[in-house]
Design a protein around this motif. Structure first.
Motif, PDB file in Angstrom:
ATOM      1  N   ARG A   1       0.835  -1.216   0.000  1.00 20.04           N
ATOM      2  CA  ARG A   1       0.000   0.000   0.000  1.00 20.04           C
ATOM      3  C   ARG A   1       0.864   1.259   0.000  1.00 20.04           C
ATOM      4  NH1 ARG A   1      -4.317  -0.604  -2.295  1.00 20.04           N
ATOM      5  NH2 ARG A   1      -5.054   1.352  -1.372  1.00 20.04           N
ATOM      6  N   VAL A   2       2.068   1.148  -0.519  1.00 15.63           N
ATOM      7  CA  VAL A   2       2.972   2.287  -0.642  1.00 15.63           C
ATOM      8  C   VAL A   2       3.466   2.327  -2.081  1.00 15.63           C
ATOM      9  CG1 VAL A   2       5.122   3.358   0.156  1.00 15.63           C
ATOM     10  CG2 VAL A   2       3.706   2.058   1.761  1.00 15.63           C
ATOM     11  N   LYS A   3       3.524   3.492  -2.666  1.00 12.36           N
ATOM     12  CA  LYS A   3       4.124   3.609  -3.993  1.00 12.36           C
ATOM     13  C   LYS A   3       5.576   3.130  -3.914  1.00 12.36           C
ATOM     14  CE  LYS A   3       5.448   7.038  -7.478  1.00 12.36           C
ATOM     15  NZ  LYS A   3       5.444   8.496  -7.813  1.00 12.36           N
ATOM     16  N   SER A   4       5.925   2.174  -4.770  1.00  8.82           N
ATOM     17  CA  SER A   4       7.245   1.558  -4.660  1.00  8.82           C
ATOM     18  C   SER A   4       7.845   1.257  -6.029  1.00  8.82           C
ATOM     19  CB  SER A   4       7.169   0.244  -3.867  1.00  8.82           C
ATOM     20  OG  SER A   4       6.644   0.459  -2.573  1.00  8.82           O
ATOM     21  N   PHE A   5       9.168   1.362  -6.092  1.00  8.28           N
ATOM     22  CA  PHE A   5       9.948   0.889  -7.232  1.00  8.28           C
ATOM     23  C   PHE A   5      10.680  -0.370  -6.769  1.00  8.28           C
ATOM     24  CE2 PHE A   5       9.222   5.284  -8.111  1.00  8.28           C
ATOM     25  CZ  PHE A   5       9.244   5.433  -9.494  1.00  8.28           C
ATOM     26  N   VAL A   6      10.534  -1.449  -7.517  1.00  8.11           N
ATOM     27  CA  VAL A   6      11.130  -2.721  -7.134  1.00  8.11           C
ATOM     28  C   VAL A   6      12.021  -3.205  -8.269  1.00  8.11           C
ATOM     29  CG1 VAL A   6      10.718  -5.090  -6.384  1.00  8.11           C
ATOM     30  CG2 VAL A   6       9.103  -3.273  -5.744  1.00  8.11           C
ATOM     31  N   ARG A   7      13.305  -3.391  -7.986  1.00 15.27           N
ATOM     32  CA  ARG A   7      14.266  -3.884  -8.974  1.00 15.27           C
ATOM     33  C   ARG A   7      14.828  -5.221  -8.491  1.00 15.27           C
ATOM     34  NH1 ARG A   7      16.346  -4.435 -13.890  1.00 15.27           N
ATOM     35  NH2 ARG A   7      16.257  -2.196 -14.338  1.00 15.27           N
ATOM     36  N   SER A   8      14.610  -6.296  -9.261  1.00 14.75           N
ATOM     37  CA  SER A   8      15.139  -7.610  -8.898  1.00 14.75           C
ATOM     38  C   SER A   8      16.550  -7.773  -9.462  1.00 14.75           C
ATOM     39  CB  SER A   8      14.233  -8.717  -9.433  1.00 14.75           C
ATOM     40  OG  SER A   8      14.362  -8.798 -10.849  1.00 14.75           O
ATOM     41  N   GLU A   9      17.200  -8.873  -9.082  1.00 12.04           N
ATOM     42  CA  GLU A   9      18.566  -9.118  -9.536  1.00 12.04           C
ATOM     43  C   GLU A   9      18.626  -9.380 -11.035  1.00 12.04           C
ATOM     44  OE1 GLU A   9      22.299  -8.856  -9.173  1.00 12.04           O
ATOM     45  OE2 GLU A   9      21.411  -9.256  -7.215  1.00 12.04           O
ATOM     46  N   THR A  10      17.691 -10.210 -11.535  1.00 10.15           N
ATOM     47  CA  THR A  10      17.759 -10.628 -12.939  1.00 10.15           C
ATOM     48  C   THR A  10      16.449 -10.479 -13.698  1.00 10.15           C
ATOM     49  OG1 THR A  10      17.250 -12.920 -12.305  1.00 10.15           O
ATOM     50  CG2 THR A  10      19.585 -12.289 -12.429  1.00 10.15           C
ATOM     51  N   ALA A  11      15.308 -10.331 -12.984  1.00 12.60           N
ATOM     52  CA  ALA A  11      14.014 -10.372 -13.673  1.00 12.60           C
ATOM     53  C   ALA A  11      13.529  -9.019 -14.152  1.00 12.60           C
ATOM     54  CB  ALA A  11      12.959 -11.001 -12.759  1.00 12.60           C
ATOM     55  N   GLY A  12      14.145  -7.935 -13.691  1.00 11.65           N
ATOM     56  CA  GLY A  12      13.731  -6.625 -14.160  1.00 11.65           C
ATOM     57  C   GLY A  12      13.118  -5.763 -13.078  1.00 11.65           C
ATOM     58  N   THR A  13      12.305  -4.808 -13.504  1.00 15.04           N
ATOM     59  CA  THR A  13      11.780  -3.763 -12.621  1.00 15.04           C
ATOM     60  C   THR A  13      10.256  -3.723 -12.695  1.00 15.04           C
ATOM     61  OG1 THR A  13      13.755  -2.400 -12.901  1.00 15.04           O
ATOM     62  CG2 THR A  13      11.765  -1.263 -12.210  1.00 15.04           C
ATOM     63  N   LEU A  14       9.646  -3.361 -11.576  1.00 19.84           N
ATOM     64  CA  LEU A  14       8.221  -3.027 -11.591  1.00 19.84           C
ATOM     65  C   LEU A  14       7.972  -1.865 -10.644  1.00 19.84           C
ATOM     66  CD1 LEU A  14       6.784  -4.089  -8.753  1.00 19.84           C
ATOM     67  CD2 LEU A  14       6.806  -6.291  -9.913  1.00 19.84           C
ATOM     68  N   MET A  15       6.826  -1.246 -10.817  1.00 21.08           N
ATOM     69  CA  MET A  15       6.377  -0.176  -9.923  1.00 21.08           C
ATOM     70  C   MET A  15       5.034  -0.563  -9.338  1.00 21.08           C
ATOM     71  SD  MET A  15       7.372   3.333 -11.941  1.00 21.08           S
ATOM     72  CE  MET A  15       6.544   2.835 -13.436  1.00 21.08           C
ATOM     73  N   ILE A  16       4.874  -0.299  -8.052  1.00 19.68           N
ATOM     74  CA  ILE A  16       3.612  -0.543  -7.344  1.00 19.68           C
ATOM     75  C   ILE A  16       2.928   0.797  -7.124  1.00 19.68           C
ATOM     76  CG2 ILE A  16       2.528  -1.437  -5.256  1.00 19.68           C
ATOM     77  CD1 ILE A  16       5.077  -3.111  -4.833  1.00 19.68           C
ATOM     78  N   LEU A  17       1.685   0.888  -7.538  1.00 25.31           N
ATOM     79  CA  LEU A  17       0.884   2.080  -7.286  1.00 25.31           C
ATOM     80  C   LEU A  17      -0.407   1.654  -6.596  1.00 25.31           C
ATOM     81  CD1 LEU A  17       1.280   4.063 -10.638  1.00 25.31           C
ATOM     82  CD2 LEU A  17       2.483   4.420  -8.495  1.00 25.31           C
ATOM     83  N   PRO A  18      -0.498   1.827  -5.274  1.00 24.28           N
ATOM     84  CA  PRO A  18      -1.749   1.501  -4.591  1.00 24.28           C
ATOM     85  C   PRO A  18      -2.866   2.390  -5.102  1.00 24.28           C
ATOM     86  CG  PRO A  18      -0.312   2.782  -3.165  1.00 24.28           C
ATOM     87  CD  PRO A  18       0.489   2.449  -4.387  1.00 24.28           C
ATOM     88  N   ARG A  19      -4.030   1.834  -5.198  1.00 26.31           N
ATOM     89  CA  ARG A  19      -5.142   2.580  -5.767  1.00 26.31           C
ATOM     90  C   ARG A  19      -6.223   2.835  -4.718  1.00 26.31           C
ATOM     91  NH1 ARG A  19      -5.746   2.279 -11.365  1.00 26.31           N
ATOM     92  NH2 ARG A  19      -7.711   3.320 -10.943  1.00 26.31           N
ATOM     93  N   GLU A  20      -7.167   3.672  -5.099  1.00 23.62           N
ATOM     94  CA  GLU A  20      -8.237   4.074  -4.203  1.00 23.62           C
ATOM     95  C   GLU A  20      -9.063   2.876  -3.756  1.00 23.62           C
ATOM     96  OE1 GLU A  20      -9.790   4.174  -8.426  1.00 23.62           O
ATOM     97  OE2 GLU A  20      -7.934   4.704  -7.408  1.00 23.62           O
ATOM     98  N   GLY A  21      -9.667   2.998  -2.607  1.00 18.84           N
ATOM     99  CA  GLY A  21     -10.556   1.955  -2.110  1.00 18.84           C
ATOM    100  C   GLY A  21      -9.927   1.010  -1.116  1.00 18.84           C
ATOM    101  N   GLY A  22      -8.597   1.064  -0.939  1.00 17.17           N
ATOM    102  CA  GLY A  22      -7.951   0.278   0.101  1.00 17.17           C
ATOM    103  C   GLY A  22      -7.466  -1.093  -0.306  1.00 17.17           C
ATOM    104  N   TYR A  23      -7.882  -1.601  -1.487  1.00 18.58           N
ATOM    105  CA  TYR A  23      -7.512  -2.965  -1.870  1.00 18.58           C
ATOM    106  C   TYR A  23      -6.909  -3.059  -3.275  1.00 18.58           C
ATOM    107  CZ  TYR A  23     -10.497  -3.936   2.139  1.00 18.58           C
ATOM    108  OH  TYR A  23     -11.040  -3.948   3.396  1.00 18.58           O
ATOM    109  N   LEU A  24      -7.385  -2.249  -4.184  1.00 18.53           N
ATOM    110  CA  LEU A  24      -6.926  -2.300  -5.572  1.00 18.53           C
ATOM    111  C   LEU A  24      -5.487  -1.797  -5.673  1.00 18.53           C
ATOM    112  CD1 LEU A  24      -7.980  -2.820  -8.529  1.00 18.53           C
ATOM    113  CD2 LEU A  24      -8.434  -0.358  -8.635  1.00 18.53           C
ATOM    114  N   VAL A  25      -4.687  -2.437  -6.539  1.00 20.60           N
ATOM    115  CA  VAL A  25      -3.296  -2.039  -6.772  1.00 20.60           C
ATOM    116  C   VAL A  25      -3.026  -2.075  -8.272  1.00 20.60           C
ATOM    117  CG1 VAL A  25      -0.881  -2.763  -6.513  1.00 20.60           C
ATOM    118  CG2 VAL A  25      -2.387  -2.730  -4.516  1.00 20.60           C
ATOM    119  N   ARG A  26      -2.216  -1.133  -8.739  1.00 23.11           N
ATOM    120  CA  ARG A  26      -1.747  -1.132 -10.126  1.00 23.11           C
ATOM    121  C   ARG A  26      -0.262  -1.469 -10.130  1.00 23.11           C
ATOM    122  NH1 ARG A  26      -3.140   3.302 -14.650  1.00 23.11           N
ATOM    123  NH2 ARG A  26      -5.000   1.994 -14.539  1.00 23.11           N
ATOM    124  N   LEU A  27       0.134  -2.318 -11.066  1.00 21.81           N
ATOM    125  CA  LEU A  27       1.541  -2.629 -11.288  1.00 21.81           C
ATOM    126  C   LEU A  27       1.949  -2.197 -12.687  1.00 21.81           C
ATOM    127  CD1 LEU A  27       1.789  -6.288  -9.910  1.00 21.81           C
ATOM    128  CD2 LEU A  27       2.251  -4.160  -8.676  1.00 21.81           C
TER     129      LEU A  27
END
Length: 634
Positions: free
Chosen positions: A242-268
Motif C-alpha cells: 500500500r505504498v508507492k514503490s519501485f522494485v528492482r530484482s537481480e535478474t528479472a527486471g523492474t516493476l512499480m507498485i501504485l496503490p489505488r483508491e478503495g484500500g484494496y486495488l493495486v496497479r503494477l
C-alpha cells in the motif's frame, strides 16, 4: 462558494439555471457551433467543462466510444492538478475518494532477497496545500462530466462520433472550419455528417485525425521496451503493497507498485521484453498472464496471488512531440490566428512512469480554455490564441525530454555512487519531485506574463509560475482559508493588493488610493475593460490582503472597491478582503517573502499562473499590462 447573488434558488448550488441554447439533440446534430472538441479524455473534458459554463458559447464534444470510460488508463494526479481541481470545485471530493501518496519506497536485491533501500517523502514540505493522489481516470472524467451537465449549457458528449477530417477556410470568420464526422454506433457505422465551427480542438490521442488534417506529425523515438500495466486484487506478503514503490530484482527486471483508491486495488507497471528495431508489442502475443508471471518473478521470494484482474494493457515506451500545435503556418503567424489546436496525446506522447500524461494534458486545455472564452466573448482579439502554442509547446518539450531520461533511469541496473548509498532511481526521484509535482512550468515574458523588474517585492510568487497559495483569514467572517481557493475556473483575472506596513485600508493609504483609482479613473483597467451591465469583477477580480489580524481591522471602513455591490439586487460581496492568521501563526507575508514595508500587487491569470508583480502605485504599468490583451469595453 458563493451563490444566491441574483435571488434565492433552493437545491444544489452547483446546478446552474439552464440557458436558452442548452444542449439538445432532439433534431439531430447542430449545423454550426463555436467549438468542436475531438475526444473525451482528460484534456477534452477539462476544456469542455470550462466552455460549458458560458451560456453564449455553443460547444460540441465528440468521441467514437459508445459511452464514458469506466476503468483503466491513467491514475496519478499531481499537486498542481489538484490545485486546478480546486478551481473547478471538486478537489475535496477527489481527496475523499482517492489514495494519498505520502511516501515512495525503493527496493533492490541483496543476498538473494529484496530489501528496502530508500524512502522518499513524495510531496516535500511547503510544496502545496494539496496532496499527490491516485484515482481511476474515469472518476476524474465523471467530475468534469458533472460540471458540464450542471452548467447553463447542460453540455453532454456526443458519443459514437469520430472526427475524420476537417478543412479551414481562412477567407471567412463565419464558422470557417468544416468538420467531417463519422458515426461509429451500431447500425450507423460509416455514416457521415458535417458541422461548421469557429474553432476545433484535437484531444483525440496519439493517432489524432485532427493533427493529420492540419498536416502535423509526431516526431521522436521509441525505447523498444515493452511494459505491462495491470490493475488487480491480490494477496501478497510484500510489505509495501500500500505504498508507492519501485522494485528492482537481480535478474528479472523492474516493476512499480501504485496503490489505488478503495484500500484494496493495486496497479503494477511491469518491465517486460526488449523489442527489435522494427518490432511492435502486438507481434509478441503478450497478455495479462505475461504481466503477472513477470511480476511474480520480480517479487520473488515474496509471493503474489492474483484474485482478480480488473484491467490490463501492454505498451511500448515512446517519446514524441508534434511539429504543429495549431493550423497556422509559421510564415502566416502575423496575419492569421489559430482555428485548430491540439492538446494532450495529440501533441506529446511519453511513458506513464512519471505520472504526467493526464496532468500535462489537462494543463494544456486549462491554459487554452480561458483564452477561447475571452476570444469568443469578444473580450480579446483572436490573436491571443497564438499564446497557447507559444506556452504549451515549451511545456510539452520539457515533459518529453524529462520522460526520456526518467524512463532510462527507471530501467537501468542498480547502481550506487559516492557517499549517497541510495540507488540512483531514488536520488533522481527526489531531485525530480518539483517536476513530478507539476510545479516547474514557468511561462516566458509575453503580453500575458510580465518581466521580473519588481519580482523582489514578492519572491515567493514567481512570475510565470503557478500561484503558490498560503493561509489567510477572510475578514468579513473570520474564516481561515487558503488564499488560492478564491480562484475559480473561468476567464477572470485576479488582482491581489498586498498592503504595506501600517496600512489598514484607511483613506489616504496605498490600498485605498489604489482602490479609488481602480474604481473610477478612466485609465483603470477595471473601468476600461468592464462592460456596462457586468458585475465589477466580471473580468478583473480585485482583492486585498492586510498585515493586521482580523480583530484589528474595520470591515466597514474598507474602500468601496473591496466591498462591491453586484447582481440584480446590488448585494454586497463580502469575500474580497483577507489578512494574516496570527492565531495559527500563519503569515502569508513571511511565507511568500512579500515586502512588508511597501506591499505589492500580484496579478494572477485565469489559469492560476502569476502574470506580474508590481508596486501598489504602478498605475501606468497596470493599465498597459491589461491593455496588451483585453479589448476596451466600449
Amino acid at each position: 462558494m458563493q451563490y444566491h447573488l441574483n435571488g434565492f434558488r433552493p437545491g444544489d448550488p452547483d446546478l446552474k439555471a439552464a440557458a436558452p441554447n442548452a444542449h439538445d439533440r432532439t433534431n439531430g446534430l447542430p449545423r454550426t457551433v463555436d467549438v468542436v472538441i475531438a475526444g473525451t479524455g482528460p484534456a477534452g473534458l477539462c476544456l469542455a467543462a470550462q466552455l460549458a459554463g458560458v451560456p453564449s458559447i455553443r460547444t460540441m464534444i465528440v468521441d467514437p466510444k459508445a459511452g464514458p470510460m469506466e476503468k483503466g488508463q491513467a491514475d496519478g494526479i499531481s499537486v498542481r492538478s489538484m490545485e486546478m481541481f480546486q478551481a473547478f470545485g471538486f478537489a475535496d471530493k477527489v481527496k475523499r475518494e482517492s489514495i494519498w501518496i505520502n511516501e515512495t519506497t525503493f527496493w533492490t536485491p541483496s543476498n538473494g532477497r529484496l530489501q528496502r533501500a530508500a524512502r522518499v517523502q513524495d510531496v516535500p514540505d511547503g510544496t502545496s496545500e494539496m496532496p499527490h493522489i491516485l484515482i481511476n481516470q474515469a472518476r476524474i472524467h465523471d467530475m468534469f462530466l458533472d460540471i458540464m451537465r450542471h452548467s447553463p449549457t447542460r453540455l453532454e458528449p456526443d458519443y459514437g462520433l469520430r472526427v475524420t477530417d476537417l478543412t479551414v477556410d481562412p477567407t471567412t470568420d463565419d464558422h470557417p472550419v468544416t468538420v467531417t464526422l463519422e458515426h461509429t454506433a451500431p447500425g450507423r457505422e460509416g455514416q457521415r455528417e458535417t458541422v461548421r465551427a469557429n474553432y476545433v480542438v484535437g484531444c483525440d490521442g496519439a493517432r489524432s485525425n485532427v493533427r493529420r488534417a492540419i498536416g502535423g506529425a509526431l516526431h521522436g523515438d521509441a525505447a523498444h521496451q515493452a511494459w505491462g500495466v495491470i490493475d488487480l486484487l491480490a494477496v501478497t506478503d510484500f510489505p509495501d503493497w500500500r505504498v508507492k514503490s519501485f522494485v528492482r530484482s537481480e535478474t528479472a527486471g523492474t516493476l512499480m507498485i501504485l496503490p489505488r483508491e478503495g484500500g484494496y486495488l493495486v496497479r503494477l507497471y511491469v518491465e517486460l521484453d526488449r523489442l527489435g528495431e522494427e518490432e511492435r508489442v502486438a507481434e509478441r502475443g503478450m497478455d495479462a498472464t505475461t504481466i503477472i508471471d513477470k511480476a511474480q518473478r520480480i517479487f520473488a521470494p515474496y509471493t503474489l496471488d492474483v484474485k482478480e484482474v480488473v484491467w490490463w494493457s501492454i505498451y511500448e515506451v515512446g517519446h514524441r512531440l508534434t511539429d504543429r500545435f495549431d493550423d497556422v503556418p509559421a510564415d502566416q503567424i502575423a496575419t492569421r490566428s489559430p482555428r485548430v489546436m491540439l492538446a494532450g496525446d495529440a501533441c506529446h506522447t511519453h511513458s506513464p512512469k512519471a505520472g504526467q500524461g493526464m496532468n500535462v494534458s489537462m494543463g494544456d486545455t486549462f491554459n487554452m480554455g480561458w483564452k477561447l472564452i475571452s476570444v469568443l466573448t469578444g473580450r480579446s482579439d483572436p490573436s491571443l490564441l497564438h499564446s497557447y502554442t507559444a506556452e504549451r509547446r515549451a511545456a510539452a518539450k520539457g515533459l518529453v525530454e524529462f520522460d526520456h531520461e526518467w524512463a532510462r533511469v527507471v530501467g537501468e541496473k542498480v547502481s550506487r555512487e559516492d557517499a549517497d548509498t541510495r540507488p540512483r532511481v531514488a536520488r533522481e526521484f527526489e531531485n525530480n519531485l518539483p517536476f513530478t509535482c507539476g510545479l516547474t512550468i514557468q511561462y516566458e515574458p509575453s503580453a500575458l506574463t510580465g518581466g521580473a523588474e519588481h519580482q523582489a517585492l514578492a519572491p515567493g510568487f514567481n512570475i510565470g509560475k503557478r500561484f503558490h497559495s498560503a493561509p489567510v483569514v477572510r475578514l468579513a467572517d473570520a474564516k481561515p482559508m487558503q488564499l488560492g481557493h478564491c480562484l475559480e475556473a473561468g476567464m477572470q483575472w485576479h488582482l491581489f493588493a498586498f498592503a504595506g506596513a501600517g496600512d489598514t485600508g484607511q483613506p489616504g493609504g496605498a490600498v485605498a488610493d489604489l482602490c479609488d483609482w481602480l474604481d473610477s479613473d478612466p485609465a483603470s483597467p477595471i473601468v476600461a475593460h468592464t462592460r456596462a451591465g457586468d458585475d465589477i469583477d466580471a473580468v478583473i477580480d480585485l482583492r486585498a490582503v492586510f498585515q493586521s489580524g482580523f480583530r484589528d481591522l474595520d470591515y466597514g471602513a474598507m474602500p468601496a472597491a473591496l466591498r462591491p455591490h453586484k447582481g440584480q439586487y446590488g448585494l454586497c460581496d463580502y469575500e474580497k478582503i483577507f489578512c494574516i492568521d496570527p492565531k495559527r501563526g500563519e503569515d502569508i507575508y513571511a511565507q511568500r517573502g512579500i515586502n512588508r514595508d511597501a506591499g505589492c500587487l500580484v496579478i494572477v491569470r485565469p489559469d492560476q499562473y502569476v502574470a506580474h508583480v508590481l508596486p501598489l502605485a504602478a498605475r501606468a504599468e497596470l493599465t498597459a499590462f491589461f491593455a496588451g490583451f483585453l479589448r476596451p469595453a466600449s
